[in-house]
Design a protein around this motif. Structure first.
Motif, PDB file in Angstrom:
ATOM      1  N   LYS A 183     -30.529   3.852 -41.296  1.00 11.16           N
ATOM      2  CA  LYS A 183     -31.772   3.785 -40.534  1.00 11.16           C
ATOM      3  C   LYS A 183     -31.872   4.968 -39.571  1.00 11.16           C
ATOM      4  O   LYS A 183     -30.874   5.473 -39.079  1.00 11.16           O
ATOM      5  N   ALA A 184     -33.102   5.369 -39.315  1.00 11.25           N
ATOM      6  CA  ALA A 184     -33.354   6.426 -38.334  1.00 11.25           C
ATOM      7  C   ALA A 184     -33.352   5.821 -36.932  1.00 11.25           C
ATOM      8  O   ALA A 184     -33.653   4.634 -36.753  1.00 11.25           O
ATOM      9  N   LYS A 185     -33.010   6.643 -35.956  1.00  9.43           N
ATOM     10  CA  LYS A 185     -33.007   6.188 -34.564  1.00  9.43           C
ATOM     11  C   LYS A 185     -34.234   6.732 -33.840  1.00  9.43           C
ATOM     12  O   LYS A 185     -34.586   7.906 -33.994  1.00  9.43           O
ATOM     13  N   ILE A 186     -34.875   5.856 -33.074  1.00  6.82           N
ATOM     14  CA  ILE A 186     -36.056   6.214 -32.288  1.00  6.82           C
ATOM     15  C   ILE A 186     -35.718   5.982 -30.821  1.00  6.82           C
ATOM     16  O   ILE A 186     -35.300   4.880 -30.444  1.00  6.82           O
ATOM     17  N   LEU A 187     -35.891   7.003 -29.985  1.00  6.02           N
ATOM     18  CA  LEU A 187     -35.551   6.902 -28.567  1.00  6.02           C
ATOM     19  C   LEU A 187     -36.790   6.535 -27.757  1.00  6.02           C
ATOM     20  O   LEU A 187     -37.808   7.238 -27.805  1.00  6.02           O
ATOM     21  N   VAL A 210     -33.615   2.692 -29.614  1.00  6.33           N
ATOM     22  CA  VAL A 210     -32.663   2.922 -28.530  1.00  6.33           C
ATOM     23  C   VAL A 210     -33.429   3.046 -27.218  1.00  6.33           C
ATOM     24  O   VAL A 210     -34.356   3.854 -27.114  1.00  6.33           O
ATOM     25  N   ARG A 211     -33.043   2.270 -26.218  1.00  6.45           N
ATOM     26  CA  ARG A 211     -33.713   2.288 -24.911  1.00  6.45           C
ATOM     27  C   ARG A 211     -33.087   3.295 -23.959  1.00  6.45           C
ATOM     28  O   ARG A 211     -31.881   3.530 -23.983  1.00  6.45           O
ATOM     29  N   ALA A 212     -33.932   3.876 -23.118  1.00  2.00           N
ATOM     30  CA  ALA A 212     -33.459   4.685 -21.990  1.00  2.00           C
ATOM     31  C   ALA A 212     -34.434   4.449 -20.843  1.00  2.00           C
ATOM     32  O   ALA A 212     -35.648   4.561 -21.019  1.00  2.00           O
ATOM     33  N   SER A 213     -33.914   4.097 -19.667  1.00  2.00           N
ATOM     34  CA  SER A 213     -34.775   3.748 -18.534  1.00  2.00           C
ATOM     35  C   SER A 213     -35.022   4.915 -17.588  1.00  2.00           C
ATOM     36  O   SER A 213     -35.641   4.744 -16.539  1.00  2.00           O
ATOM     37  N   SER A 214     -34.549   6.102 -17.943  1.00  2.00           N
ATOM     38  CA  SER A 214     -34.754   7.287 -17.097  1.00  2.00           C
ATOM     39  C   SER A 214     -34.562   8.532 -17.936  1.00  2.00           C
ATOM     40  O   SER A 214     -34.001   8.482 -19.044  1.00  2.00           O
ATOM     41  N   GLY A 215     -35.009   9.670 -17.396  1.00  3.14           N
ATOM     42  CA  GLY A 215     -34.798  10.929 -18.092  1.00  3.14           C
ATOM     43  C   GLY A 215     -33.323  11.253 -18.232  1.00  3.14           C
ATOM     44  O   GLY A 215     -32.874  11.737 -19.274  1.00  3.14           O
ATOM     45  N   GLU A 216     -32.565  10.967 -17.193  1.00  3.64           N
ATOM     46  CA  GLU A 216     -31.120  11.231 -17.228  1.00  3.64           C
ATOM     47  C   GLU A 216     -30.438  10.408 -18.322  1.00  3.64           C
ATOM     48  O   GLU A 216     -29.574  10.914 -19.051  1.00  3.64           O
TER      49      GLU A 216
END
Length: 228
Positions: free
Chosen positions: A4-8, A32-38
């Motif tokens: 599967k491909a990953k989507i950020l 894939v979750r990210a709650s900030s730019g960092e």
């Protein structure tokens, strides 16, 4: 088994991330979750992504700054970025998004069907590119095997011919899918960035096809198409 491909998904608000997951779950890819730019930049250090959905308004490092960092890295600079924003400051704000390297700029609230369709295009392009790289790797193994046996008395070539036939068949399948995808993008008047990416993929496929054709008996060893 197709990986599967990953989507950020990048947004500082958990409810927005949850909504994006609900919209994109039908694509059956890895979200894939990210709650900030960092946090997004950290995830990009180790994983490959088909596309990034990036919120513009975030505390600390905003979407524009995050995109600038992504585009400066050689590993991540070619990943498509779709900006999501809850505000609209007019053409100048939109232009800043495209100048930062976005392939699209969508204002909230957005149509879930439209967003899912746009993301699906970049997932398809990513998967076709992965298939192309696999075919190129197999071709390189074949060429390296031929170089090691150079100078030896030729033996039965059935195994080598069989591998070339298998590579050609696999490449033909990818070529057919890429052609269908390009036609779909043209028919749907897709984003210029998506059309350009599809055209780049077709050029690499053509280069690989020429390399395979050159491996036929009686032809000189080919130079492989560059990956990138």
């Amino acid at each position: 088994m197709v990986q599967k491909a990953k989507i950020l998904l990048v947004d500082d608000r958990p409810e927005n991330l949850l909504a994006l997951e609900a919209i994109l779950s039908a694509l059956d890819q890895t979200l894939v979750r990210a709650s900030s730019g960092e946090e997004a930049l950290k995830a990009l250090l180790t994983d490959d992504f088909a596309v990034i959905l990036l919120d513009v308004q975030m505390p600390g490092m905003d979407g524009f700054e995050t995109a600038a960092h992504i585009k400066r890295r050689e590993r991540t600079r070619d990943i498509p970025i779709i900006f999501l924003t809850a505000i609209n400051h007019g053409p100048h704000h939109t232009f800043r998004g495209y100048a930062a390297g976005a392939v699209d700029y969508i204002s909230k609230p957005f149509d879930p069907w439209v967003l899912r369709a746009k993301v699906s295009v970049f997932v398809d392009l990513y998967m076709k590119n992965c298939q192309l790289k696999e075919q190129a790797a197999l071709l390189r193994l074949q060429l390296e095997g031929g170089e090691r046996s150079e100078g030896e008395v030729p033996k039965e070539g059935a195994a080598g011919s069989g591998l070339l036939a298998e590579l050609s068949a696999r490449l033909a399948a990818v070529e057919e899918q890429a052609e269908a995808l390009s036609k779909q993008l043209t028919d749907e008047a897709a984003d210029a960035a998506a059309v350009a990416t599809a055209a780049h993929l077709e050029r690499k496929l053509n280069g690989l096809r020429r390399a395979l054709d050159a491996l036929e008996p009686g032809t000189a060893a080919p130079s492989l198409p560059q990956q990138g």
